[in-house]
Design a protein around this motif. Structure first.
Motif, PDB file in Angstrom:
ATOM      1  N   THR A 288     -74.759 -23.032 -21.682  1.00  0.00           N
ATOM      2  CA  THR A 288     -74.209 -24.287 -22.211  1.00  0.00           C
ATOM      3  C   THR A 288     -73.509 -25.078 -21.112  1.00  0.00           C
ATOM      4  O   THR A 288     -73.666 -26.293 -20.998  1.00  0.00           O
ATOM      5  N   GLY A 289     -72.729 -24.385 -20.287  1.00  0.00           N
ATOM      6  CA  GLY A 289     -72.066 -25.046 -19.178  1.00  0.00           C
ATOM      7  C   GLY A 289     -73.046 -25.645 -18.202  1.00  0.00           C
ATOM      8  O   GLY A 289     -72.852 -26.769 -17.706  1.00  0.00           O
ATOM      9  N   ALA A 290     -74.128 -24.911 -17.916  1.00  0.00           N
ATOM     10  CA  ALA A 290     -75.151 -25.419 -17.006  1.00  0.00           C
ATOM     11  C   ALA A 290     -75.788 -26.682 -17.569  1.00  0.00           C
ATOM     12  O   ALA A 290     -76.086 -27.630 -16.827  1.00  0.00           O
ATOM     13  N   MET A 291     -75.996 -26.716 -18.877  1.00  0.00           N
ATOM     14  CA  MET A 291     -76.586 -27.902 -19.496  1.00  0.00           C
ATOM     15  C   MET A 291     -75.648 -29.105 -19.399  1.00  0.00           C
ATOM     16  O   MET A 291     -76.082 -30.234 -19.166  1.00  0.00           O
TER      17      MET A 291
ATOM     18  N   LEU B  16     -77.832 -17.200 -12.573  1.00  0.00           N
ATOM     19  CA  LEU B  16     -77.141 -17.384 -13.848  1.00  0.00           C
ATOM     20  C   LEU B  16     -77.763 -16.564 -14.973  1.00  0.00           C
ATOM     21  O   LEU B  16     -77.207 -16.492 -16.067  1.00  0.00           O
ATOM     22  N   GLY B  17     -78.947 -15.969 -14.745  1.00  0.00           N
ATOM     23  CA  GLY B  17     -79.573 -15.101 -15.738  1.00  0.00           C
ATOM     24  C   GLY B  17     -80.030 -15.800 -17.003  1.00  0.00           C
ATOM     25  O   GLY B  17     -80.017 -15.211 -18.083  1.00  0.00           O
ATOM     26  N   MET B  18     -80.463 -17.055 -16.899  1.00  0.00           N
ATOM     27  CA  MET B  18     -80.882 -17.816 -18.074  1.00  0.00           C
ATOM     28  C   MET B  18     -82.334 -17.528 -18.436  1.00  0.00           C
ATOM     29  O   MET B  18     -83.145 -17.175 -17.587  1.00  0.00           O
ATOM     30  N   SER B  19     -82.677 -17.681 -19.710  1.00  0.00           N
ATOM     31  CA  SER B  19     -84.037 -17.486 -20.180  1.00  0.00           C
ATOM     32  C   SER B  19     -84.913 -18.665 -19.773  1.00  0.00           C
ATOM     33  O   SER B  19     -84.396 -19.749 -19.461  1.00  0.00           O
ATOM     34  N   PRO B  20     -86.255 -18.497 -19.770  1.00  0.00           N
ATOM     35  CA  PRO B  20     -87.136 -19.626 -19.446  1.00  0.00           C
ATOM     36  C   PRO B  20     -86.896 -20.840 -20.339  1.00  0.00           C
ATOM     37  O   PRO B  20     -86.982 -21.978 -19.871  1.00  0.00           O
ATOM     38  N   THR B  21     -86.587 -20.601 -21.614  1.00  0.00           N
ATOM     39  CA  THR B  21     -86.328 -21.717 -22.531  1.00  0.00           C
ATOM     40  C   THR B  21     -85.070 -22.483 -22.123  1.00  0.00           C
ATOM     41  O   THR B  21     -85.048 -23.719 -22.115  1.00  0.00           O
ATOM     42  N   ASP B  22     -84.018 -21.733 -21.761  1.00  0.00           N
ATOM     43  CA  ASP B  22     -82.776 -22.383 -21.331  1.00  0.00           C
ATOM     44  C   ASP B  22     -82.956 -23.113 -19.996  1.00  0.00           C
ATOM     45  O   ASP B  22     -82.393 -24.189 -19.789  1.00  0.00           O
ATOM     46  N   VAL B  23     -83.728 -22.512 -19.088  1.00  0.00           N
ATOM     47  CA  VAL B  23     -84.010 -23.177 -17.811  1.00  0.00           C
ATOM     48  C   VAL B  23     -84.738 -24.494 -18.061  1.00  0.00           C
ATOM     49  O   VAL B  23     -84.412 -25.538 -17.479  1.00  0.00           O
ATOM     50  N   GLY B  24     -85.727 -24.451 -18.950  1.00  0.00           N
ATOM     51  CA  GLY B  24     -86.445 -25.675 -19.302  1.00  0.00           C
ATOM     52  C   GLY B  24     -85.527 -26.712 -19.915  1.00  0.00           C
ATOM     53  O   GLY B  24     -85.662 -27.911 -19.643  1.00  0.00           O
ATOM     54  N   ALA B  25     -84.557 -26.258 -20.720  1.00  0.00           N
ATOM     55  CA  ALA B  25     -83.611 -27.191 -21.342  1.00  0.00           C
ATOM     56  C   ALA B  25     -82.716 -27.854 -20.299  1.00  0.00           C
ATOM     57  O   ALA B  25     -82.409 -29.043 -20.391  1.00  0.00           O
ATOM     58  N   VAL B  26     -82.287 -27.082 -19.292  1.00  0.00           N
ATOM     59  CA  VAL B  26     -81.470 -27.642 -18.215  1.00  0.00           C
ATOM     60  C   VAL B  26     -82.230 -28.742 -17.486  1.00  0.00           C
ATOM     61  O   VAL B  26     -81.702 -29.829 -17.226  1.00  0.00           O
ATOM     62  N   LEU B  27     -83.493 -28.470 -17.142  1.00  0.00           N
ATOM     63  CA  LEU B  27     -84.307 -29.470 -16.447  1.00  0.00           C
ATOM     64  C   LEU B  27     -84.564 -30.685 -17.333  1.00  0.00           C
ATOM     65  O   LEU B  27     -84.514 -31.831 -16.872  1.00  0.00           O
ATOM     66  N   ALA B  28     -84.842 -30.427 -18.610  1.00  0.00           N
ATOM     67  CA  ALA B  28     -85.118 -31.535 -19.527  1.00  0.00           C
ATOM     68  C   ALA B  28     -83.890 -32.431 -19.686  1.00  0.00           C
ATOM     69  O   ALA B  28     -84.006 -33.665 -19.695  1.00  0.00           O
TER      70      ALA B  28
ATOM     71  N   ALA C 166     -88.754 -35.364 -18.741  1.00  0.00           N
ATOM     72  CA  ALA C 166     -88.149 -34.355 -19.615  1.00  0.00           C
ATOM     73  C   ALA C 166     -89.222 -33.457 -20.227  1.00  0.00           C
ATOM     74  O   ALA C 166     -89.072 -32.228 -20.279  1.00  0.00           O
ATOM     75  N   LEU C 167     -90.298 -34.064 -20.674  1.00  0.00           N
ATOM     76  CA  LEU C 167     -91.407 -33.276 -21.224  1.00  0.00           C
ATOM     77  C   LEU C 167     -91.988 -32.358 -20.157  1.00  0.00           C
ATOM     78  O   LEU C 167     -92.202 -31.165 -20.386  1.00  0.00           O
ATOM     79  N   GLY C 168     -92.218 -32.914 -18.967  1.00  0.00           N
ATOM     80  CA  GLY C 168     -92.770 -32.103 -17.889  1.00  0.00           C
ATOM     81  C   GLY C 168     -91.817 -31.008 -17.443  1.00  0.00           C
ATOM     82  O   GLY C 168     -92.245 -29.889 -17.143  1.00  0.00           O
ATOM     83  N   GLY C 169     -90.503 -31.308 -17.387  1.00  0.00           N
ATOM     84  CA  GLY C 169     -89.533 -30.299 -16.991  1.00  0.00           C
ATOM     85  C   GLY C 169     -89.468 -29.143 -17.970  1.00  0.00           C
ATOM     86  O   GLY C 169     -89.332 -27.985 -17.572  1.00  0.00           O
ATOM     87  N   ALA C 170     -89.571 -29.457 -19.259  1.00  0.00           N
ATOM     88  CA  ALA C 170     -89.543 -28.403 -20.276  1.00  0.00           C
ATOM     89  C   ALA C 170     -90.802 -27.543 -20.223  1.00  0.00           C
ATOM     90  O   ALA C 170     -90.755 -26.333 -20.455  1.00  0.00           O
ATOM     91  N   MET C 171     -91.936 -28.166 -19.901  1.00  0.00           N
ATOM     92  CA  MET C 171     -93.206 -27.434 -19.863  1.00  0.00           C
ATOM     93  C   MET C 171     -93.399 -26.661 -18.572  1.00  0.00           C
ATOM     94  O   MET C 171     -94.104 -25.645 -18.548  1.00  0.00           O
ATOM     95  N   GLY C 172     -92.785 -27.109 -17.468  1.00  0.00           N
ATOM     96  CA  GLY C 172     -93.044 -26.534 -16.155  1.00  0.00           C
ATOM     97  C   GLY C 172     -92.874 -25.034 -16.054  1.00  0.00           C
ATOM     98  O   GLY C 172     -93.787 -24.335 -15.581  1.00  0.00           O
ATOM     99  N   PRO C 173     -91.716 -24.459 -16.478  1.00  0.00           N
ATOM    100  CA  PRO C 173     -91.539 -23.009 -16.356  1.00  0.00           C
ATOM    101  C   PRO C 173     -92.588 -22.215 -17.135  1.00  0.00           C
ATOM    102  O   PRO C 173     -92.929 -21.096 -16.752  1.00  0.00           O
TER     103      PRO C 173
END
Length: 402
Positions: free
Chosen positions: A103-106, A44-56, A348-355
């Motif tokens: 946005t759709g992924a989120m 999907l070509g998402m940034s690390p911040t967006d990937v973290g947001a999806v997991l969070a 959620a905190l851990g998912g955002a920090m993981g990447p």
């Protein structure tokens, strides 16, 4: 508390079907979940911040919404929640496979988390409502089924990922929909009938249990570490192994070793008590996480994942037994919901920090700070919990029988 059953005769055929459903559900979940971050970042070509947001968002939806969903399940029906949750999870994975934007992924990640919330409100409500001796045995056997799924799922996902990273998400989504269809056909009274709870009464029971609330808060930092099984650990395995196929190896090690460790949990709990085992496990898990930042190499990473697994499995089984005993048949789904809420905030905190922790630019400091800091915070919280139950010991403080 009753004696630990010498066999599994206490579990009825309907409960065995529930255990089988749990195993298949987890296999489907872990076919896709370890690859979700990689799918979002590469396909999907998402940034690390967006990937973290999806997991969070997934962790927040999965672990926070139960505080609203579970009292409704306690009131209106546990098995319908199981069926509805499976449908939502299937749609969530299918949507994530083809999400047109971040946005759709989120949005689909939130749907996936909500499905997890609804499903677990039903499934754990049924498990927790069983008589005490059967409940403790069922919790351990259920955890073993989950870990078998945790072995089969990542193996299948790793093989499918070689062909296409989105394929595990597609097949997982279809399997969830199929499981929902099978669950809708279930007619066992033992699964479909339960003592309906008043919604306000469910909240009064849970929020009036001070020691239980402290236990939930104490475990929040631990869930930030637990989230790395889906966030930082798979990414770190990919970096060290040089291939996305290694991402699933983390969950294979976790599931296979977790299944075996569960055989040792009941006798260990009889020796240490539930709280003693939690304290020991938190210390070991935090240390294992911190050492990832010190010891290089893929094999070393998988060894530390194994050590973390030993701690994580003991924490999961022990904490769920404590939750069941705090509930003691009252508003069980709501008790597990609040427990999952603490899991959600920490996860959620851990998912955002993981990447960020597992990024190539990280020298290993992030691993050390995360492991040592979160481990110490949970240990301090458990010390306060221990103080409370020593002043007024509940049944939950006793050494588990099974």
């Amino acid at each position: 508390m009753g004696k630990e059953p010498s066999d599994l005769s206490a579990l009825t055929p309907a409960l065995w079907r529930l255990i089988g459903l749990q195993g298949l559900m987890n296999a489907s979940h872990f076919m896709a979940m370890p690859l979700l971050a990689l799918h979002c970042a590469t396909t999907l070509g998402m940034s690390p911040t967006d990937v973290g947001a999806v997991l969070a968002l997934y962790f927040l939806a999965a672990r926070v919404t139960p505080v609203v969903v579970a009292p409704l399940a306690d009131r209106f029906g546990l098995w319908p929640a199981v069926v509805g949750g499976l449908v939502l999870r299937g749609l969530g994975f299918l949507g994530l496979a083809f999400a047109p934007s971040a946005t759709g992924a989120m949005v689909f990640s939130a749907a996936l988390g909500l499905g997890t919330s609804v499903y677990e409100a039903g499934a754990y409500g049924i498990i927790g409502a069983q008589p005490a001796a059967r409940r403790d045995r069922l919790i351990v056997v259920n955890a073993q089924a989950l870990n078998l799924g945790c072995v089969a799922g990542p193996l299948a996902g790793a093989g499918l990922a070689v062909l296409d990273l989105s394929l595990p998400l597609v097949l997982s989504g279809l399997l969830f929909v199929a499981l929902a269809g099978a669950a809708a056909l279930e007619r066992a009274e033992e699964l479909r009938n339960h003592a309906r709870q008043d919604v306000a009464g469910s909240y009064r029971a849970v929020f009036g249990d001070r020691a239980f609330l402290v236990l939930c808060l104490a475990l929040m930092p631990w869930w930030a570490l637990f989230a790395q099984l889906f966030a930082a650990f798979p990414l770190e395995a990919t970096l060290r192994g040089g291939s996305a196929g290694w991402a699933g190896s983390v969950l294979v090690v976790n599931g296979a070793l977790g299944f075996l460790i569960l055989f040792a949990v009941p006798p260990l709990m009889r020796i240490t008590g539930a709280l003693g085992l939690l304290v020991l496990s938190l210390a070991v898990g935090g240390a294992a996480m911190a050492l990832v930042g010190v010891i290089p190499g893929l094999i070393a990473l998988l060894v530390l994942v194994g050590l973390f697994t030993c701690a994580e499995i003991a924490v999961l089984a022990g904490s769920e037994i404590l939750v069941g005993r705090h509930a003691d048949g009252r508003a069980v789904a709501t008790y597990f919901a609040l427990f999952n809420m603490s899991w959600g905030f920490g996860g959620a905190l851990g998912g955002a920090m993981g990447p960020l922790v597992a990024s190539e630019a990280n020298s290993g400091t992030g691993w050390m700070l995360l492991g040592a800091g979160c481990g110490a915070a949970s240990l301090l919280g458990l010390a306060f919990y221990g103080h409370l139950i020593r002043r007024a010991p509940p049944a939950a403080a006793e050494a588990p029988a099974g």
